[in-house]
Write a protein that holds these residues in place. Sequence first.
Motif, PDB file in Angstrom:
ATOM      1  N   ALA A  68       4.243  17.512 -14.168  1.00  0.00           N
ATOM      2  CA  ALA A  68       5.436  17.950 -14.879  1.00  0.00           C
ATOM      3  C   ALA A  68       5.200  17.924 -16.377  1.00  0.00           C
ATOM      4  N   LYS A  69       4.485  16.915 -16.861  1.00  0.00           N
ATOM      5  CA  LYS A  69       4.192  16.792 -18.266  1.00  0.00           C
ATOM      6  C   LYS A  69       3.272  17.936 -18.719  1.00  0.00           C
ATOM      7  N   LYS A  70       2.276  18.279 -17.911  1.00  0.00           N
ATOM      8  CA  LYS A  70       1.365  19.386 -18.217  1.00  0.00           C
ATOM      9  C   LYS A  70       2.135  20.704 -18.236  1.00  0.00           C
ATOM     10  N   LYS A  71       3.030  20.899 -17.287  1.00  0.00           N
ATOM     11  CA  LYS A  71       3.821  22.130 -17.237  1.00  0.00           C
ATOM     12  C   LYS A  71       4.727  22.193 -18.434  1.00  0.00           C
ATOM     13  N   ALA A  72       5.278  21.057 -18.825  1.00  0.00           N
ATOM     14  CA  ALA A  72       6.164  21.043 -19.980  1.00  0.00           C
ATOM     15  C   ALA A  72       5.379  21.353 -21.249  1.00  0.00           C
ATOM     16  N   GLU A  73       4.201  20.893 -21.391  1.00  0.00           N
ATOM     17  CA  GLU A  73       3.372  21.170 -22.552  1.00  0.00           C
ATOM     18  C   GLU A  73       2.937  22.633 -22.572  1.00  0.00           C
ATOM     19  N   GLU A  95       0.833  -1.198   0.000  1.00  0.00           N
ATOM     20  CA  GLU A  95       0.000   0.000   0.000  1.00  0.00           C
ATOM     21  C   GLU A  95       0.875   1.259   0.000  1.00  0.00           C
ATOM     22  N   ILE A  96       1.950   1.230   0.773  1.00  0.00           N
ATOM     23  CA  ILE A  96       2.872   2.371   0.809  1.00  0.00           C
ATOM     24  C   ILE A  96       3.518   2.554  -0.559  1.00  0.00           C
ATOM     25  N   ASP A  97       3.972   1.429  -1.167  1.00  0.00           N
ATOM     26  CA  ASP A  97       4.578   1.490  -2.502  1.00  0.00           C
ATOM     27  C   ASP A  97       3.572   2.004  -3.530  1.00  0.00           C
ATOM     28  N   LEU A  98       2.318   1.555  -3.433  1.00  0.00           N
ATOM     29  CA  LEU A  98       1.285   1.989  -4.363  1.00  0.00           C
ATOM     30  C   LEU A  98       1.027   3.493  -4.228  1.00  0.00           C
ATOM     31  N   GLU A  99       0.967   3.951  -3.003  1.00  0.00           N
ATOM     32  CA  GLU A  99       0.765   5.397  -2.754  1.00  0.00           C
ATOM     33  C   GLU A  99       1.934   6.195  -3.316  1.00  0.00           C
ATOM     34  N   ALA A 100       3.145   5.684  -3.107  1.00  0.00           N
ATOM     35  CA  ALA A 100       4.330   6.369  -3.640  1.00  0.00           C
ATOM     36  C   ALA A 100       4.270   6.414  -5.165  1.00  0.00           C
ATOM     37  N   GLU A 101       3.858   5.330  -5.801  1.00  0.00           N
ATOM     38  CA  GLU A 101       3.728   5.286  -7.251  1.00  0.00           C
ATOM     39  C   GLU A 101       2.666   6.278  -7.726  1.00  0.00           C
ATOM     40  N   ARG A 102       1.562   6.392  -7.002  1.00  0.00           N
ATOM     41  CA  ARG A 102       0.509   7.343  -7.365  1.00  0.00           C
ATOM     42  C   ARG A 102       1.041   8.770  -7.289  1.00  0.00           C
ATOM     43  N   VAL A 103       1.793   9.036  -6.199  1.00  0.00           N
ATOM     44  CA  VAL A 103       2.369  10.386  -6.045  1.00  0.00           C
ATOM     45  C   VAL A 103       3.337  10.655  -7.197  1.00  0.00           C
ATOM     46  N   LYS A 104       4.184   9.683  -7.531  1.00  0.00           N
ATOM     47  CA  LYS A 104       5.134   9.830  -8.647  1.00  0.00           C
ATOM     48  C   LYS A 104       4.376  10.084  -9.955  1.00  0.00           C
ATOM     49  N   ALA A 105       3.319   9.269 -10.147  1.00  0.00           N
ATOM     50  CA  ALA A 105       2.534   9.407 -11.370  1.00  0.00           C
ATOM     51  C   ALA A 105       1.876  10.780 -11.418  1.00  0.00           C
ATOM     52  N   ALA A 106       1.355  11.232 -10.313  1.00  0.00           N
ATOM     53  CA  ALA A 106       0.718  12.559 -10.262  1.00  0.00           C
ATOM     54  C   ALA A 106       1.759  13.649 -10.529  1.00  0.00           C
ATOM     55  N   ASN A 107       2.927  13.531  -9.924  1.00  0.00           N
ATOM     56  CA  ASN A 107       4.009  14.501 -10.136  1.00  0.00           C
ATOM     57  C   ASN A 107       4.459  14.485 -11.596  1.00  0.00           C
TER      58      ASN A 107
END
Length: 164
Positions: free
Chosen positions: A157-162, A141-153
């Motif tokens: 970042a992708k939106k800002k880059a666009e 669950e901790i790893d999944l949350e970390a992955e979600r945070v990474k994915a959100a970040n």
Amino acid sequence: MPQASIGPKDTVGDIYYKTYTEEARGDAPHQAPWGLKQKDMFLEFGACRDWFLNSFPLGEVNRQRARNHDGLYHAYITDLESQTATLTKKVEDLEADKERIEAELKAQVASKDKDLRAKDVEIAELKRCLLEQTDKNESLEIDLEAERVKAANAEEAKKKAEEA
């Protein structure tokens, strides 16, 4: 009313009651062949004698009367010895049965204790596995949350880059 037949082992009292009829009695009051009453105690010689003489077949009464004192005493000691031997054998048999049953019960208890110990070990193993799975689940669950945070970040970042 048919009259009952008299058997070879009938006592004087049995014979009296089998032959007693209302017609034979006439107007005479009923009187049993012995003087025993309902509340008599066998503490008096007379009551004991009446019971003895009228409760056993006449042949047995005569046989006992013919015995001398030593013969009666010997028959009584011999009877007691055989009764004592019989009772002793019964007690020994009961004690042997008791010991056998106790041994069976002890074996059953030992078997149940062994089963309980095995169940305790199994329960401890299952608890350990449950704790491991709970820890693993929390870690995932901790790893999944970390992955979600990474994915959100990464998405931000992708939106800002666009936009830039």
